[in-house]
Every structure is written in C-alpha cells, then in structure tokens.
Motif scaffolding. Sequence first.
Motif, PDB file in Angstrom:
ATOM      1  N   PHE A  88     -78.266  38.158 -73.406  1.00 13.73           N
ATOM      2  CA  PHE A  88     -78.555  36.929 -74.141  1.00 13.73           C
ATOM      3  C   PHE A  88     -78.857  35.864 -73.094  1.00 13.73           C
ATOM      4  N   SER A  89     -78.392  34.643 -73.308  1.00 12.37           N
ATOM      5  CA  SER A  89     -78.594  33.622 -72.281  1.00 12.37           C
ATOM      6  C   SER A  89     -77.420  33.687 -71.300  1.00 12.37           C
ATOM      7  N   LEU A 131     -75.022  31.699 -70.306  1.00 14.87           N
ATOM      8  CA  LEU A 131     -73.706  31.227 -70.761  1.00 14.87           C
ATOM      9  C   LEU A 131     -73.078  32.191 -71.768  1.00 14.87           C
ATOM     10  N   LEU A 149     -69.698  34.444 -71.296  1.00 16.18           N
ATOM     11  CA  LEU A 149     -68.592  34.397 -72.253  1.00 16.18           C
ATOM     12  C   LEU A 149     -68.197  35.801 -72.692  1.00 16.18           C
ATOM     13  N   GLN A 171     -68.430  40.799 -77.886  1.00 14.82           N
ATOM     14  CA  GLN A 171     -69.653  40.244 -78.469  1.00 14.82           C
ATOM     15  C   GLN A 171     -69.352  39.644 -79.848  1.00 14.82           C
ATOM     16  N   PHE A 230     -69.755  35.640 -80.829  1.00 14.20           N
ATOM     17  CA  PHE A 230     -70.618  35.173 -81.919  1.00 14.20           C
ATOM     18  C   PHE A 230     -69.821  34.471 -83.002  1.00 14.20           C
ATOM     19  N   LEU A 256     -69.039  31.003 -81.672  1.00 10.62           N
ATOM     20  CA  LEU A 256     -70.245  30.170 -81.607  1.00 10.62           C
ATOM     21  C   LEU A 256     -70.693  29.758 -83.000  1.00 10.62           C
ATOM     22  N   ARG A 274     -66.396  26.443 -83.191  1.00  7.99           N
ATOM     23  CA  ARG A 274     -66.625  25.898 -81.843  1.00  7.99           C
ATOM     24  C   ARG A 274     -65.443  25.062 -81.367  1.00  7.99           C
ATOM     25  N   GLY A 303     -62.729  27.359 -80.260  1.00  4.44           N
ATOM     26  CA  GLY A 303     -63.101  27.979 -78.991  1.00  4.44           C
ATOM     27  C   GLY A 303     -62.883  27.034 -77.822  1.00  4.44           C
ATOM     28  N   PRO A 347     -61.311  36.521 -83.796  1.00  4.36           N
ATOM     29  CA  PRO A 347     -61.252  37.403 -84.956  1.00  4.36           C
ATOM     30  C   PRO A 347     -60.405  38.649 -84.663  1.00  4.36           C
ATOM     31  N   LEU A 377     -65.536  29.671 -71.943  1.00  6.14           N
ATOM     32  CA  LEU A 377     -65.431  29.226 -73.331  1.00  6.14           C
ATOM     33  C   LEU A 377     -65.872  27.784 -73.467  1.00  6.14           C
ATOM     34  N   ALA A 399     -69.671  27.385 -72.911  1.00  6.41           N
ATOM     35  CA  ALA A 399     -70.462  27.989 -73.988  1.00  6.41           C
ATOM     36  C   ALA A 399     -70.339  27.168 -75.274  1.00  6.41           C
ATOM     37  N   MET A 400     -69.102  26.760 -75.619  1.00  4.07           N
ATOM     38  CA  MET A 400     -68.910  26.033 -76.879  1.00  4.07           C
ATOM     39  C   MET A 400     -69.641  24.700 -76.889  1.00  4.07           C
ATOM     40  N   VAL A 440     -74.129  25.856 -75.667  1.00  5.62           N
ATOM     41  CA  VAL A 440     -75.009  26.836 -76.315  1.00  5.62           C
ATOM     42  C   VAL A 440     -75.481  26.323 -77.671  1.00  5.62           C
ATOM     43  N   GLY A 441     -76.787  26.265 -77.843  1.00  2.00           N
ATOM     44  CA  GLY A 441     -77.357  25.869 -79.133  1.00  2.00           C
ATOM     45  C   GLY A 441     -78.269  26.971 -79.628  1.00  2.00           C
ATOM     46  N   HIS A 442     -79.274  26.597 -80.399  1.00  2.00           N
ATOM     47  CA  HIS A 442     -80.192  27.593 -80.928  1.00  2.00           C
ATOM     48  C   HIS A 442     -81.566  27.435 -80.303  1.00  2.00           C
ATOM     49  N   TYR A 464     -79.093  32.348 -80.153  1.00  2.00           N
ATOM     50  CA  TYR A 464     -78.276  31.491 -79.292  1.00  2.00           C
ATOM     51  C   TYR A 464     -78.866  31.358 -77.912  1.00  2.00           C
ATOM     52  N   THR A 465     -78.942  30.145 -77.404  1.00  2.00           N
ATOM     53  CA  THR A 465     -79.337  29.923 -76.018  1.00  2.00           C
ATOM     54  C   THR A 465     -78.961  28.503 -75.633  1.00  2.00           C
ATOM     55  N   GLU A 466     -78.766  28.273 -74.332  1.00  2.00           N
ATOM     56  CA  GLU A 466     -78.473  26.913 -73.889  1.00  2.00           C
ATOM     57  C   GLU A 466     -79.751  26.186 -73.455  1.00  2.00           C
ATOM     58  N   ARG A 476     -85.196  33.310 -73.607  1.00  2.00           N
ATOM     59  CA  ARG A 476     -86.081  33.929 -72.616  1.00  2.00           C
ATOM     60  C   ARG A 476     -87.165  34.793 -73.263  1.00  2.00           C
ATOM     61  N   PRO A 532     -78.149  37.619 -83.880  1.00  3.64           N
ATOM     62  CA  PRO A 532     -78.457  37.898 -82.480  1.00  3.64           C
ATOM     63  C   PRO A 532     -78.035  39.314 -82.065  1.00  3.64           C
ATOM     64  N   ALA A 533     -76.956  39.852 -82.695  1.00  4.14           N
ATOM     65  CA  ALA A 533     -76.516  41.203 -82.355  1.00  4.14           C
ATOM     66  C   ALA A 533     -77.568  42.229 -82.779  1.00  4.14           C
ATOM     67  N   LEU A 559     -80.318  42.150 -80.258  1.00  2.35           N
ATOM     68  CA  LEU A 559     -79.941  42.891 -79.056  1.00  2.35           C
ATOM     69  C   LEU A 559     -80.095  44.389 -79.270  1.00  2.35           C
ATOM     70  N   MET A 562     -79.810  34.145 -88.713  1.00  2.00           N
ATOM     71  CA  MET A 562     -78.389  33.750 -88.587  1.00  2.00           C
ATOM     72  C   MET A 562     -77.698  33.856 -89.953  1.00  2.00           C
TER      73      MET A 562
END
Lengths: 199, 199
Positions: free
Chosen positions: A3-4, A6, A10, A26, A30, A33, A37, A40, B18, B47, B50-51, B54-56, B63-65, B70, B89-90, B93, B109
């Motif tokens: 991913f990115s 950051l 994490l 993972q 997620f 995020l 938040r 976290g 979780p 943490l 990232a919290m 990290v945005g969208h 997710y990316t900062e 990329r 995002p999973a 991937l 999302m």
Amino acid sequence: MKFSPLVDALIQSLQCLPGVGPRSAQRMAFQLLERDRSGGAKLGSALQSAMSDVGHCGSCRTYTEETQCRICANPKRAQSGQLCVVESPADLLAIESAGQFDGRYFVLMGHLSPLDGIGPDEIGLDRLDQMLADGSWQEVILATNPTVEGEATAQYIADMARQHQVAISRIAHGVPVGGELEYVDGTTLALSFSGRQKL
Amino acid sequence: MKFSPLVDALIQSLQCLPGVGPRSAQRMAFQLLERDRSGGAKLGSALQSAMSDVGHCGSCRTYTEETQCRICANPKRAQSGQLCVVESPADLLAIESAGQFDGRYFVLMGHLSPLDGIGPDEIGLDRLDQMLADGSWQEVILATNPTVEGEATAQYIADMARQHQVAISRIAHGVPVGGELEYVDGTTLALSFSGRQKL
C-alpha cells in the motif's frame, strides 16, 4: 511496497503483537483507518508512553511507572507480615481479584529455568533474600504455578527462606470449585487427597 | 485501577483492535513490556502517523498519505483504459498480488446497503460517474464480492456505466483452482456451468 509507506509500516509494526500475523495485521490496520482513528491515535500515544516510562517497582518488581507500585506504597499491606511470591503481574492481578489476600507481593517475572540461562539472580531472588533478611516478615506464601519449573522455583525459594526464620507455605492444589471430579486429571486428584483437611 | 495508570491505559487502548478483549489486551501489553519495548514504541509512532496522515487517493479512493496512490500516479496503468471496481483496499491488494491486471482501480470502501444508510454517494459512485464521463475508459470490470450486497452494487454500477459508452464486465465466478468439485456449493457450480467457455 503493498500500500502506501505509512500503511505498510503500520501493518508491519502490528505484527510485533503476540498472535498477530500479516492477515490479522492488515485487518486491524484497515479497521482502525476506517472506523476508529481516534482509538488508534490513543493507542499510539498509550504505547509510546508505556514503553518509555513503565519500569519495575523498587520493592516487588511488578510493572509500574512510579518508584513503588500502589500495593507496596500502601502501609496497610505490610501489617500482616505476609509476602506472596508469584511468577507474573497477571498472577498478582488474579490473586488481587480474589480479594482474599491483604499482604504484599514479590513478582519473580519468570521462573527458574537453568537451560534458558535464567538463574536465581535473573528472577530477583538476591533482592528477595535481602528483603527476608530484614526480619519484618512472618510468612512467605509460595504461589508459583503448579508446573515443573514453578514447583522447582518454589522449592528453591523455600530452601532460601528457611535461613531467615519465617513460616513458609505453598498455596493448596486440588479440585477447582465448580469443576467436576470426573474431568479432573489424576495428578490434581492425588494432590487433593494428600492435601485433605480435617473437618 | 488494576495495575499502574499507564499500564491500565495501554490495556484499555489495545481493546480498540478488532478481536482483542481484556485478556488478550493484557497478554499483549505484558508481552510488549517484557520482551519488545522497541517494537511497541515503533508500533506507537506508526499508529500515530498513520491515523493522522493517511487519507484517501484523490482518484481511486484507496488509502494513501499522498494526494494520489502509486497505482493512479503511474501513467502506464491508464494505458489499457481498464477500470476495475473493488469493495476494499484488501481486494485491490489481492488482485495486484495475482499480477494479471495492469489497469487502474476504483475502491468503493464498502458496498450499497440502504438499510445501513449507505447509498451511492457514500461509496463514491458520484465520483465514479464523473470519471467515466471523461471518455478515457474502454472497460469497467466489476470485481465486487459475490454476496447479495456485492451483486446489487455491481448491478447498480453496470446500469450507471451503460450511459457512458464503455464495455462492462463482471469477473468470472466458478470452481476455484485446487478446489474439488465434490465440496463446491451448488450456487457456485451452477455459475460455473452458466459461465462455461468454448474450447
């Protein structure tokens, strides 16, 4: 890089938690995020302050960020002259939750295990020896786990404590309350017979 | 208060993960304090950054900062004119790991779920509509999950995309490679028959 940077960092760092592999990490990342938040971020700051500030109590060796933990700092807990020796802070908590014991603790933070290089000094027995030498203790209660290592550790501490004129006792082992005799293992049953008490 | 304030705060905060309850949180906290303080501190800072950072992705919503992830930032990924719509995002991937697809993604999302108040705007379909309107896409590949909600979402997006002169396709459902026919459920088998291809 999946991913990115950051997010990858994490997911990687979460795997330092026991029982957390790449997939769970993972999912955790997620979940935080997407839904939590603030939780976290709070976990992040709790981790950083705990990792840098939490040390061991100067008397009983349990975890605390003060020089003495709240039990050792409480003068009432020394009145009974009883010292309970446990293997871990989790054991201490279990005994505290039972609400029966009002003396003080000594936390070994492990047990004797010569093959892993854990001898008497590694579990703080030198300090326990000094504590017992000051003559303010009436009884040492050995509450190590009923495992081979726990029993060996209890035996070692008993031998050591005998030099200091204190009573030495071991917590009782037997059938747990609510357990059914039918499902209790043989060793435990044998101990419950040898440790039987007169009514 | 069970332990010291910092340790209690750490055990409490760990429960935002979780699948982590009070017992696991306690075990994690002690494990980190005892064996992996540097890992714990690293997790803490990972943490926090990232919290907060990290945005969208501005294009695909993963997710990316950065402003763009990329994949969206890579001009080669736009050449095929293929846009794959996934739920999370999973899922993105998983498809990237398969190494088959070289187009771009759109990450919902989530999926349409009117009872939970999740309508088209909540899963970014307004932005997807704008993207498709600019005419640079040849094909939309619907890779939502084969669940009731996933199918409904795919259907909704297909209806929407038809207005934009793009080819619309749904990923194939059928017997997974390495699976045994004997153990595959009836719906999947039915789909594998209706989706059979000429050799």
